[in-house]
Write a protein that holds these residues in place. Structure first.
Motif, PDB file in Angstrom:
ATOM      1  N   GLU A 136       0.837  -1.188   0.000  1.00 18.04           N
ATOM      2  CA  GLU A 136       0.000   0.000   0.000  1.00 18.04           C
ATOM      3  C   GLU A 136       0.872   1.239   0.000  1.00 18.04           C
ATOM      4  O   GLU A 136       1.946   1.247   0.606  1.00 18.04           O
ATOM      5  CB  GLU A 136      -0.909   0.025   1.232  1.00 18.04           C
ATOM      6  CG  GLU A 136      -1.961  -1.061   1.257  1.00 18.04           C
ATOM      7  CD  GLU A 136      -2.843  -0.959   2.486  1.00 18.04           C
ATOM      8  OE1 GLU A 136      -3.907  -1.606   2.480  1.00 18.04           O
ATOM      9  OE2 GLU A 136      -2.466  -0.248   3.434  1.00 18.04           O
ATOM     10  N   ALA A 138       0.548   5.375   0.730  1.00 18.82           N
ATOM     11  CA  ALA A 138      -0.322   6.419   1.267  1.00 18.82           C
ATOM     12  C   ALA A 138       0.196   7.787   0.859  1.00 18.82           C
ATOM     13  O   ALA A 138       1.401   8.035   0.864  1.00 18.82           O
ATOM     14  CB  ALA A 138      -0.388   6.315   2.797  1.00 18.82           C
ATOM     15  N   VAL A 143      -5.063   6.163   0.188  1.00 18.60           N
ATOM     16  CA  VAL A 143      -4.268   4.943   0.288  1.00 18.60           C
ATOM     17  C   VAL A 143      -4.533   4.145  -0.980  1.00 18.60           C
ATOM     18  O   VAL A 143      -5.695   3.881  -1.338  1.00 18.60           O
ATOM     19  CB  VAL A 143      -4.651   4.103   1.520  1.00 18.60           C
ATOM     20  CG1 VAL A 143      -3.867   2.793   1.527  1.00 18.60           C
ATOM     21  CG2 VAL A 143      -4.383   4.879   2.808  1.00 18.60           C
ATOM     22  N   HIS A 145      -3.918   0.571  -2.808  1.00 18.57           N
ATOM     23  CA  HIS A 145      -3.518  -0.825  -2.684  1.00 18.57           C
ATOM     24  C   HIS A 145      -3.014  -1.289  -4.048  1.00 18.57           C
ATOM     25  O   HIS A 145      -3.790  -1.398  -4.997  1.00 18.57           O
ATOM     26  CB  HIS A 145      -4.695  -1.692  -2.221  1.00 18.57           C
ATOM     27  CG  HIS A 145      -4.289  -3.084  -1.838  1.00 18.57           C
ATOM     28  ND1 HIS A 145      -3.932  -4.034  -2.759  1.00 18.57           N
ATOM     29  CD2 HIS A 145      -4.140  -3.665  -0.612  1.00 18.57           C
ATOM     30  CE1 HIS A 145      -3.618  -5.160  -2.138  1.00 18.57           C
ATOM     31  NE2 HIS A 145      -3.728  -4.957  -0.836  1.00 18.57           N
TER      32      HIS A 145
END
Length: 230
Positions: A136, A138, A143, A145
């Motif tokens: 992930e 950020a 965020v 994935h």
């Protein structure tokens, strides 16, 4: 109960301006840190030989060796100490240059001391987290994935086109580093990169508060783009 002094994070402040050094030292001491100061890159090197600092706050523009050069040397030597760069240079290109040399964050002068404190705390939290693969990425309230290609803002999924998802995957895989236009669209015959620029602009519409002045997805002039992750 306050932590013993020896258990407090030890920060090295490097700036050739004595007034700024003293102000930062006093402010950080008041906020629960141990603080050492240095007026040059050479003095910083001497202090780092004898002490393992948790974080370095480093001015870029200094006589002799610059903060950029010192950061690059530290990274070449294998040091992973977090570096927060300070600079009167506020252009996007200057920030990118700082990040490309290996700094972990960049703050333009003048700045609010509270913002500096929050950034230091964030870097120390990141340092204390266990190493993990970049499953992930950020940035700001988002965020991403990587494997699922799913972008979330808070608890909400941000809808992406297939092309936008592919772009974000490539940028996230090299977060903090410039990605060439040709890498973003290796199957494209668009030699000028105009199609890439259009896709980037569409992606910015979804992740930037002000797409004309992007915070996360920035242009690296003459190269391509960089995703500035937390």
């Amino acid at each position: 109960m306050r932590a013993p002094v020896d258990d407090l994070p030890h920060i090295l402040v490097v700036d050739d301006d004595r007034r700024i050094r003293n102000l930062l030292q006093a402010y950080l001491l008041d906020n629960g840190f141990r603080v050492s100061v240095a007026g040059s890159a050479a003095e910083a090197r001497d202090k780092m030989r004898g002490v393992a600092f948790e974080l370095v706050v480093l001015d870029i523009m200094m006589p002799g060796e610059s903060g950029l050069s010192l950061t690059a040397a530290l990274r070449n030597e294998g040091s992973r100490v977090p570096v927060l760069m300070l600079s009167a240079l506020a252009e996007t290109s200057d920030r990118i240059a700082g990040l490309e040399t290996g700094s972990d964050d960049y703050l333009a002068k003048p700045f609010e001391p509270r913002e500096l404190l929050l950034r230091i705390q964030a870097l120390l939290r990141r340092r204390d987290q266990p190493e993990r693969s970049r499953a992930e990425v950020a940035f700001g309230p988002f965020v991403f994935h990587v494997q699922r290609g799913e972008l979330r803002k808070g608890g909400n999924v941000v809808r992406l086109t297939t092309r936008e998802r592919d772009f974000l995957r490539r940028l996230a895989a090299s977060a903090g580093q410039a990605v060439a236009r040709a890498e973003l669209a290796p199957d494209s015959s668009d030699e000028g990169g105009r199609a890439v620029d259009v896709q980037i602009n569409r992606l910015r519409q979804k992740i930037e508060d002000d797409p004309s002045t992007p915070l996360y997805l920035q242009t690296v002039r003459g190269t391509g783009y960089v995703l500035l992750a937390d």
